[in-house]
Design a protein around this motif. Structure first.
Motif, PDB file in Angstrom:
ATOM      1  N   ASN A 116       0.827  -1.209   0.000  1.00 57.36           N
ATOM      2  CA  ASN A 116       0.000   0.000   0.000  1.00 57.36           C
ATOM      3  C   ASN A 116       0.859   1.256   0.000  1.00 57.36           C
ATOM      4  O   ASN A 116       0.540   2.247  -0.654  1.00 57.36           O
ATOM      5  CB  ASN A 116      -0.945  -0.004   1.207  1.00 57.36           C
ATOM      6  CG  ASN A 116      -2.120  -0.923   0.993  1.00 57.36           C
ATOM      7  OD1 ASN A 116      -2.920  -0.711   0.092  1.00 57.36           O
ATOM      8  ND2 ASN A 116      -2.215  -1.951   1.807  1.00 57.36           N
ATOM      9  N   LEU A 117       1.958   1.224   0.734  1.00 58.81           N
ATOM     10  CA  LEU A 117       2.875   2.357   0.761  1.00 58.81           C
ATOM     11  C   LEU A 117       3.486   2.584  -0.625  1.00 58.81           C
ATOM     12  O   LEU A 117       3.624   3.731  -1.073  1.00 58.81           O
ATOM     13  CB  LEU A 117       3.974   2.109   1.792  1.00 58.81           C
ATOM     14  CG  LEU A 117       4.838   3.291   2.188  1.00 58.81           C
ATOM     15  CD1 LEU A 117       3.996   4.437   2.716  1.00 58.81           C
ATOM     16  CD2 LEU A 117       5.848   2.846   3.230  1.00 58.81           C
ATOM     17  N   ASN A 118       3.812   1.516  -1.325  1.00 57.28           N
ATOM     18  CA  ASN A 118       4.338   1.631  -2.693  1.00 57.28           C
ATOM     19  C   ASN A 118       3.318   2.254  -3.635  1.00 57.28           C
ATOM     20  O   ASN A 118       3.680   3.029  -4.527  1.00 57.28           O
ATOM     21  CB  ASN A 118       4.786   0.267  -3.218  1.00 57.28           C
ATOM     22  CG  ASN A 118       6.102  -0.172  -2.621  1.00 57.28           C
ATOM     23  OD1 ASN A 118       6.898   0.646  -2.178  1.00 57.28           O
ATOM     24  ND2 ASN A 118       6.324  -1.477  -2.592  1.00 57.28           N
ATOM     25  N   VAL A 119       2.045   1.922  -3.453  1.00 59.70           N
ATOM     26  CA  VAL A 119       0.995   2.528  -4.281  1.00 59.70           C
ATOM     27  C   VAL A 119       0.974   4.038  -4.056  1.00 59.70           C
ATOM     28  O   VAL A 119       0.895   4.821  -5.008  1.00 59.70           O
ATOM     29  CB  VAL A 119      -0.386   1.907  -3.969  1.00 59.70           C
ATOM     30  CG1 VAL A 119      -1.514   2.717  -4.599  1.00 59.70           C
ATOM     31  CG2 VAL A 119      -0.438   0.470  -4.444  1.00 59.70           C
ATOM     32  N   ILE A 120       1.072   4.450  -2.800  1.00 60.61           N
ATOM     33  CA  ILE A 120       1.058   5.880  -2.486  1.00 60.61           C
ATOM     34  C   ILE A 120       2.275   6.567  -3.089  1.00 60.61           C
ATOM     35  O   ILE A 120       2.161   7.639  -3.701  1.00 60.61           O
ATOM     36  CB  ILE A 120       0.988   6.096  -0.956  1.00 60.61           C
ATOM     37  CG1 ILE A 120      -0.399   5.686  -0.451  1.00 60.61           C
ATOM     38  CG2 ILE A 120       1.289   7.536  -0.583  1.00 60.61           C
ATOM     39  CD1 ILE A 120      -0.540   5.649   1.047  1.00 60.61           C
ATOM     40  N   GLN A 121       3.445   5.962  -2.956  1.00 59.47           N
ATOM     41  CA  GLN A 121       4.667   6.566  -3.501  1.00 59.47           C
ATOM     42  C   GLN A 121       4.618   6.640  -5.022  1.00 59.47           C
ATOM     43  O   GLN A 121       5.017   7.655  -5.623  1.00 59.47           O
ATOM     44  CB  GLN A 121       5.887   5.781  -3.032  1.00 59.47           C
ATOM     45  CG  GLN A 121       6.149   5.933  -1.546  1.00 59.47           C
ATOM     46  CD  GLN A 121       7.189   4.956  -1.027  1.00 59.47           C
ATOM     47  OE1 GLN A 121       7.488   3.946  -1.661  1.00 59.47           O
ATOM     48  NE2 GLN A 121       7.743   5.257   0.143  1.00 59.47           N
ATOM     49  N   THR A 122       4.127   5.599  -5.654  1.00 60.85           N
ATOM     50  CA  THR A 122       4.029   5.592  -7.116  1.00 60.85           C
ATOM     51  C   THR A 122       3.025   6.636  -7.592  1.00 60.85           C
ATOM     52  O   THR A 122       3.290   7.363  -8.562  1.00 60.85           O
ATOM     53  CB  THR A 122       3.621   4.188  -7.615  1.00 60.85           C
ATOM     54  OG1 THR A 122       4.604   3.246  -7.180  1.00 60.85           O
ATOM     55  CG2 THR A 122       3.486   4.150  -9.123  1.00 60.85           C
ATOM     56  N   THR A 123       1.901   6.729  -6.909  1.00 60.30           N
ATOM     57  CA  THR A 123       0.893   7.735  -7.270  1.00 60.30           C
ATOM     58  C   THR A 123       1.460   9.133  -7.114  1.00 60.30           C
ATOM     59  O   THR A 123       1.241  10.012  -7.966  1.00 60.30           O
ATOM     60  CB  THR A 123      -0.372   7.560  -6.404  1.00 60.30           C
ATOM     61  OG1 THR A 123      -0.876   6.236  -6.588  1.00 60.30           O
ATOM     62  CG2 THR A 123      -1.441   8.565  -6.782  1.00 60.30           C
ATOM     63  N   ARG A 124       2.209   9.357  -6.041  1.00 65.26           N
ATOM     64  CA  ARG A 124       2.829  10.661  -5.814  1.00 65.26           C
ATOM     65  C   ARG A 124       3.797  11.011  -6.955  1.00 65.26           C
ATOM     66  O   ARG A 124       3.800  12.137  -7.465  1.00 65.26           O
ATOM     67  CB  ARG A 124       3.558  10.658  -4.472  1.00 65.26           C
ATOM     68  CG  ARG A 124       3.894  12.045  -3.989  1.00 65.26           C
ATOM     69  CD  ARG A 124       4.610  12.028  -2.665  1.00 65.26           C
ATOM     70  NE  ARG A 124       5.976  12.447  -2.947  1.00 65.26           N
ATOM     71  CZ  ARG A 124       7.068  11.749  -2.747  1.00 65.26           C
ATOM     72  NH1 ARG A 124       7.009  10.572  -2.207  1.00 65.26           N
ATOM     73  NH2 ARG A 124       8.246  12.210  -3.065  1.00 65.26           N
ATOM     74  N   ARG A 125       4.610  10.027  -7.368  1.00 63.22           N
ATOM     75  CA  ARG A 125       5.539  10.268  -8.480  1.00 63.22           C
ATOM     76  C   ARG A 125       4.785  10.559  -9.780  1.00 63.22           C
ATOM     77  O   ARG A 125       5.184  11.434 -10.559  1.00 63.22           O
ATOM     78  CB  ARG A 125       6.466   9.061  -8.662  1.00 63.22           C
ATOM     79  CG  ARG A 125       7.588   8.998  -7.637  1.00 63.22           C
ATOM     80  CD  ARG A 125       8.671   8.008  -8.037  1.00 63.22           C
ATOM     81  NE  ARG A 125       8.179   6.645  -8.198  1.00 63.22           N
ATOM     82  CZ  ARG A 125       8.090   5.745  -7.225  1.00 63.22           C
ATOM     83  NH1 ARG A 125       8.453   6.061  -6.001  1.00 63.22           N
ATOM     84  NH2 ARG A 125       7.649   4.533  -7.471  1.00 63.22           N
ATOM     85  N   MET A 126       3.682   9.852 -10.010  1.00 64.22           N
ATOM     86  CA  MET A 126       2.887  10.094 -11.216  1.00 64.22           C
ATOM     87  C   MET A 126       2.290  11.499 -11.195  1.00 64.22           C
ATOM     88  O   MET A 126       2.265  12.180 -12.229  1.00 64.22           O
ATOM     89  CB  MET A 126       1.782   9.041 -11.339  1.00 64.22           C
ATOM     90  CG  MET A 126       2.303   7.657 -11.675  1.00 64.22           C
ATOM     91  SD  MET A 126       1.048   6.376 -11.556  1.00 64.22           S
ATOM     92  CE  MET A 126      -0.047   6.823 -12.872  1.00 64.22           C
ATOM     93  N   LEU A 127       1.838  11.931 -10.023  1.00 62.78           N
ATOM     94  CA  LEU A 127       1.309  13.288  -9.902  1.00 62.78           C
ATOM     95  C   LEU A 127       2.394  14.321 -10.170  1.00 62.78           C
ATOM     96  O   LEU A 127       2.162  15.315 -10.885  1.00 62.78           O
ATOM     97  CB  LEU A 127       0.722  13.504  -8.503  1.00 62.78           C
ATOM     98  CG  LEU A 127      -0.691  12.997  -8.275  1.00 62.78           C
ATOM     99  CD1 LEU A 127      -1.034  13.012  -6.797  1.00 62.78           C
ATOM    100  CD2 LEU A 127      -1.677  13.842  -9.061  1.00 62.78           C
ATOM    101  N   GLN A 128       3.580  14.110  -9.619  1.00 63.42           N
ATOM    102  CA  GLN A 128       4.689  15.039  -9.843  1.00 63.42           C
ATOM    103  C   GLN A 128       5.038  15.121 -11.323  1.00 63.42           C
ATOM    104  O   GLN A 128       5.246  16.218 -11.863  1.00 63.42           O
ATOM    105  CB  GLN A 128       5.922  14.615  -9.045  1.00 63.42           C
ATOM    106  CG  GLN A 128       5.797  14.870  -7.557  1.00 63.42           C
ATOM    107  CD  GLN A 128       6.977  14.296  -6.785  1.00 63.42           C
ATOM    108  OE1 GLN A 128       7.651  13.372  -7.221  1.00 63.42           O
ATOM    109  NE2 GLN A 128       7.199  14.864  -5.590  1.00 63.42           N
ATOM    110  N   ARG A 129       5.075  13.986 -11.992  1.00 64.02           N
ATOM    111  CA  ARG A 129       5.405  13.994 -13.422  1.00 64.02           C
ATOM    112  C   ARG A 129       4.310  14.671 -14.235  1.00 64.02           C
ATOM    113  O   ARG A 129       4.580  15.371 -15.222  1.00 64.02           O
ATOM    114  CB  ARG A 129       5.652  12.569 -13.910  1.00 64.02           C
ATOM    115  CG  ARG A 129       6.961  12.037 -13.396  1.00 64.02           C
ATOM    116  CD  ARG A 129       7.348  10.742 -14.051  1.00 64.02           C
ATOM    117  NE  ARG A 129       8.608  10.296 -13.510  1.00 64.02           N
ATOM    118  CZ  ARG A 129       8.895   9.049 -13.226  1.00 64.02           C
ATOM    119  NH1 ARG A 129       7.995   8.107 -13.417  1.00 64.02           N
ATOM    120  NH2 ARG A 129      10.071   8.726 -12.739  1.00 64.02           N
TER     121      ARG A 129
END
Length: 136
Positions: A116-129
């Motif tokens: 679940n933490l990886n999902v949050i981190q990946t989503t955050r990176r996608m938002l930044q990009r």
């Protein structure tokens, strides 16, 4: 999928797994907690349950920690005639906690938490990009 939805769904998974780890830690801490008097039950293992729930504001299903249930399996017995909780035959009831099972459950809960933490981190990176692309 909406970024906000994925963040909230993963956060609900984090909270649920955190609660599960607390229950497992309590089981491990009480694995040798016997009764104090003859006939008194020792610590009874607890089991975390999960429930799916519709979050109307997100229009998505999220998970939450459900009721904590008591494991109804039989208690163990140990011959220890000098123990204050020993019966007339010298046996003490021991908790129905198996440390090996609790350890494996804890590892599984940790891995689910990390996922679940990886999902949050990946989503955050996608938002930044996405923001970087929109700025360009």
């Amino acid at each position: 999928m909406d970024f906000v939805k994925s963040l909230f769904i993963a956060a609900s998974g984090l909270r649920a797994q955190n609660g599960r780890m607390r229950v497992i830690a309590e089981n491990i801490a009480n694995a040798s907690s016997t009764g104090r008097a003859p006939g008194e039950d020792p610590y009874r293992r607890k089991i975390a349950t999960f429930q799916s729930e519709l979050d109307r504001s997100l229009k998505a299903e999220v998970v939450r920690l459900g009721p904590i249930e008591a494991d109804q399996s039989d208690f163990g017995q140990r011959y220890e005639p000098g123990h204050p909780a020993a019966d007339e035959n010298g046996y003490v009831l021991t908790p129905n906690v198996n440390s090996l099972i609790e350890t494996v459950d804890m590892q599984e809960a940790q891995r689910s938490y990390e996922a679940n933490l990886n999902v949050i981190q990946t989503t955050r990176r996608m938002l930044q990009r996405t923001f970087e692309i929109l700025r360009a």
